[in-house]
Design a protein around this motif. Structure first.
Motif, PDB file in Angstrom:
ATOM      1  N   MET A   1      17.757  19.786  47.290  1.00  0.00           N
ATOM      2  CA  MET A   1      18.208  18.845  46.274  1.00  0.00           C
ATOM      3  C   MET A   1      18.178  19.531  44.913  1.00  0.00           C
ATOM      4  N   ALA A   2      19.236  19.402  44.158  1.00  0.00           N
ATOM      5  CA  ALA A   2      19.337  20.094  42.876  1.00  0.00           C
ATOM      6  C   ALA A   2      18.260  19.660  41.897  1.00  0.00           C
ATOM      7  N   THR A   3      17.831  18.400  41.983  1.00  0.00           N
ATOM      8  CA  THR A   3      16.845  17.895  41.021  1.00  0.00           C
ATOM      9  C   THR A   3      15.411  18.159  41.448  1.00  0.00           C
ATOM     10  N   ALA A   4      15.207  18.596  42.693  1.00  0.00           N
ATOM     11  CA  ALA A   4      13.855  18.752  43.227  1.00  0.00           C
ATOM     12  C   ALA A   4      13.329  20.158  43.010  1.00  0.00           C
ATOM     13  N   GLN A   5      13.246  20.557  41.770  1.00  0.00           N
ATOM     14  CA  GLN A   5      12.814  21.903  41.431  1.00  0.00           C
ATOM     15  C   GLN A   5      11.345  21.920  41.020  1.00  0.00           C
ATOM     16  N   SER A   6      10.675  22.992  41.369  1.00  0.00           N
ATOM     17  CA  SER A   6       9.300  23.165  40.912  1.00  0.00           C
ATOM     18  C   SER A   6       9.299  23.353  39.395  1.00  0.00           C
ATOM     19  N   PHE A   7       8.112  23.274  38.805  1.00  0.00           N
ATOM     20  CA  PHE A   7       7.996  23.388  37.346  1.00  0.00           C
ATOM     21  C   PHE A   7       6.798  24.265  37.022  1.00  0.00           C
ATOM     22  N   ARG A   8       7.004  25.205  36.136  1.00  0.00           N
ATOM     23  CA  ARG A   8       5.921  26.094  35.728  1.00  0.00           C
ATOM     24  C   ARG A   8       6.067  26.402  34.250  1.00  0.00           C
ATOM     25  N   SER A   9       4.953  26.351  33.549  1.00  0.00           N
ATOM     26  CA  SER A   9       4.985  26.605  32.117  1.00  0.00           C
ATOM     27  C   SER A   9       3.717  27.319  31.679  1.00  0.00           C
ATOM     28  N   GLY A  10       3.874  28.289  30.788  1.00  0.00           N
ATOM     29  CA  GLY A  10       2.732  28.945  30.187  1.00  0.00           C
ATOM     30  C   GLY A  10       2.155  28.075  29.082  1.00  0.00           C
ATOM     31  N   GLY A  11       0.878  28.161  28.847  1.00  0.00           N
ATOM     32  CA  GLY A  11       0.261  27.372  27.792  1.00  0.00           C
ATOM     33  C   GLY A  11       0.510  27.964  26.419  1.00  0.00           C
ATOM     34  N   HIS A  12       0.190  27.176  25.384  1.00  0.00           N
ATOM     35  CA  HIS A  12       0.332  27.692  24.021  1.00  0.00           C
ATOM     36  C   HIS A  12      -0.687  27.022  23.113  1.00  0.00           C
ATOM     37  N   GLY A  13      -0.938  27.640  21.993  1.00  0.00           N
ATOM     38  CA  GLY A  13      -1.889  27.102  21.025  1.00  0.00           C
ATOM     39  C   GLY A  13      -3.313  27.112  21.548  1.00  0.00           C
ATOM     40  N   SER A  14      -4.084  26.129  21.137  1.00  0.00           N
ATOM     41  CA  SER A  14      -5.496  26.058  21.512  1.00  0.00           C
ATOM     42  C   SER A  14      -5.709  25.768  22.997  1.00  0.00           C
ATOM     43  N   LEU A  15      -4.653  25.330  23.681  1.00  0.00           N
ATOM     44  CA  LEU A  15      -4.757  25.005  25.109  1.00  0.00           C
ATOM     45  C   LEU A  15      -4.111  26.068  25.997  1.00  0.00           C
ATOM     46  N   ALA A  16      -3.838  27.220  25.429  1.00  0.00           N
ATOM     47  CA  ALA A  16      -3.086  28.251  26.142  1.00  0.00           C
ATOM     48  C   ALA A  16      -3.731  28.662  27.457  1.00  0.00           C
ATOM     49  N   ARG A  17      -5.056  28.612  27.520  1.00  0.00           N
ATOM     50  CA  ARG A  17      -5.750  29.050  28.728  1.00  0.00           C
ATOM     51  C   ARG A  17      -6.394  27.888  29.480  1.00  0.00           C
ATOM     52  N   VAL A  18      -5.787  26.711  29.324  1.00  0.00           N
ATOM     53  CA  VAL A  18      -6.199  25.529  30.090  1.00  0.00           C
ATOM     54  C   VAL A  18      -5.032  25.131  30.983  1.00  0.00           C
ATOM     55  N   GLY A  19      -5.250  25.143  32.287  1.00  0.00           N
ATOM     56  CA  GLY A  19      -4.163  24.887  33.226  1.00  0.00           C
ATOM     57  C   GLY A  19      -4.307  23.573  33.967  1.00  0.00           C
ATOM     58  N   VAL A  20      -3.173  23.037  34.412  1.00  0.00           N
ATOM     59  CA  VAL A  20      -3.144  21.829  35.239  1.00  0.00           C
ATOM     60  C   VAL A  20      -2.183  22.072  36.400  1.00  0.00           C
ATOM     61  N   ALA A  21      -2.709  22.029  37.623  1.00  0.00           N
ATOM     62  CA  ALA A  21      -1.874  22.101  38.825  1.00  0.00           C
ATOM     63  C   ALA A  21      -1.512  20.681  39.224  1.00  0.00           C
ATOM     64  N   VAL A  22      -0.226  20.429  39.432  1.00  0.00           N
ATOM     65  CA  VAL A  22       0.283  19.064  39.636  1.00  0.00           C
ATOM     66  C   VAL A  22       0.994  18.969  40.984  1.00  0.00           C
ATOM     67  N   SER A  23       0.726  17.896  41.735  1.00  0.00           N
ATOM     68  CA  SER A  23       1.359  17.726  43.042  1.00  0.00           C
ATOM     69  C   SER A  23       2.083  16.390  43.160  1.00  0.00           C
ATOM     70  N   HIS A  24       3.312  16.459  43.687  1.00  0.00           N
ATOM     71  CA  HIS A  24       4.055  15.239  44.005  1.00  0.00           C
ATOM     72  C   HIS A  24       3.566  14.665  45.339  1.00  0.00           C
ATOM     73  N   GLY A  25       4.184  13.581  45.783  1.00  0.00           N
ATOM     74  CA  GLY A  25       3.724  12.885  46.974  1.00  0.00           C
ATOM     75  C   GLY A  25       4.574  13.105  48.214  1.00  0.00           C
ATOM     76  N   PHE A  26       4.188  12.431  49.272  1.00  0.00           N
ATOM     77  CA  PHE A  26       4.810  12.524  50.597  1.00  0.00           C
ATOM     78  C   PHE A  26       6.235  11.973  50.583  1.00  0.00           C
ATOM     79  N   THR A  27       7.166  12.739  51.094  1.00  0.00           N
ATOM     80  CA  THR A  27       8.613  12.481  51.143  1.00  0.00           C
ATOM     81  C   THR A  27       9.265  12.488  49.765  1.00  0.00           C
ATOM     82  N   GLY A  28       8.470  12.694  48.719  1.00  0.00           N
ATOM     83  CA  GLY A  28       9.002  12.701  47.360  1.00  0.00           C
ATOM     84  C   GLY A  28       9.398  14.096  46.917  1.00  0.00           C
ATOM     85  N   SER A  29       9.398  14.302  45.621  1.00  0.00           N
ATOM     86  CA  SER A  29       9.800  15.596  45.070  1.00  0.00           C
ATOM     87  C   SER A  29       9.184  15.745  43.683  1.00  0.00           C
ATOM     88  N   PRO A  30       9.298  16.936  43.076  1.00  0.00           N
ATOM     89  CA  PRO A  30       8.796  17.126  41.717  1.00  0.00           C
ATOM     90  C   PRO A  30       9.405  16.179  40.683  1.00  0.00           C
TER      91      PRO A  30
END
Length: 249
Positions: A1-30
């Motif tokens: 599906m064209a809209t079901a793309q993963s997402f990745r971003s580098g941090g910036h500013g004071s939160l540059a080295r704070v990460g969040v791993a995010v998961s979608h649900g069953f039968t769903g998509s990003p």
């Protein structure tokens, strides 16, 4: 599906080295988690949201995917963030909540933010999915349980029974791990949810090892609350939660 793309971003500013791993649900998509992920990325967090195996293509693909592959993909996203961040959180919707809890049981996450996490089923037929999968390929879709009109999460039009059996195995294998989850937990729970039953919250309350466990009630959203009327509340409160536990406030 064209809209079901993963997402990745580098941090910036004071939160540059704070990460969040995010998961979608069953039968769903990003699609269901993209606004939340983009909000966190705009705030400065490093974000990694994978497209889980078997999702974003066809429900037939999902029917051939073992639950271990869903977990593998999400754990890999967490580990990738851990390689470039000092502090990493996990977040998930529905089945993604179970995956996030599983990562938190096995790794030193800084905190957990969940939206209507799934650990049990509302449909009694799920307990027989291991047998039913041999005679019934799919059942009605569970996607788009959203109160706000005209919004879709990009979920499959059918739910593969074989994948329900895999989901059942994921739940069964994850619940005993809950006492090992000791990180602070923030859970958003819709007062009306047509997908995940209250027994999932009961299992979470009974098993979770976290000393800090906060449940926020969402009164104007259904299951996919990350795309619903209370989405901004989820985004802002989770961001504050991450900042606080990362020592960034």
């Amino acid at each position: 599906m064209a809209t079901a793309q993963s997402f990745r971003s580098g941090g910036h500013g004071s939160l540059a080295r704070v990460g969040v791993a995010v998961s979608h649900g069953f039968t769903g998509s990003p699609v269901s988690m993209r606004p939340w992920s983009e909000f966190l990325a705009d705030a400065g967090f490093a974000v990694n949201m994978p497209l889980l195996a078997g999702h974003g293509t066809t429900w037939q693909d999902l029917s051939r995917t073992p639950w271990e592959h869903w977990y593998r993909d999400f754990e890999a996203a967490y580990l990738e963030l851990s390689s470039r961040c000092d502090t990493v959180f996990v977040a998930g919707l529905s089945m993604g909540g179970a995956l996030a809890l599983r990562v938190a049981a096995k790794h030193a996450v800084a905190g957990i933010a969940l939206v209507n996490p799934g650990l049990t089923f509302s449909d009694r037929r799920a307990r027989y999915s291991g047998l039913l999968k041999h005679v019934l390929k799919s059942v009605s879709a569970i996607g788009d349980d959203i109160k706000a009109p005209g919004i879709t999460e990009g979920a499959y039009s059918r739910t593969p029974v074989a994948a329900v059996h895999e989901l059942s195995k994921l739940f069964t294998d994850t619940i005993p791990l809950l006492p090992r989850v000791t990180a602070p937990a923030l859970v958003f729970r819709s007062t009306v949810d047509h997908v995940v039953p209250e027994s999932s919250m009961d299992a979470l309350r009974a098993g979770l090892g976290s000393q800090e466990f906060t449940v926020v009630s969402l009164s104007n959203s259904y299951h996919v609350a990350t795309l619903d009327n209370d989405a901004q509340q989820i985004f802002s409160q989770s961001s504050d939660f991450f900042r606080r536990h990362a020592g960034a406030i």
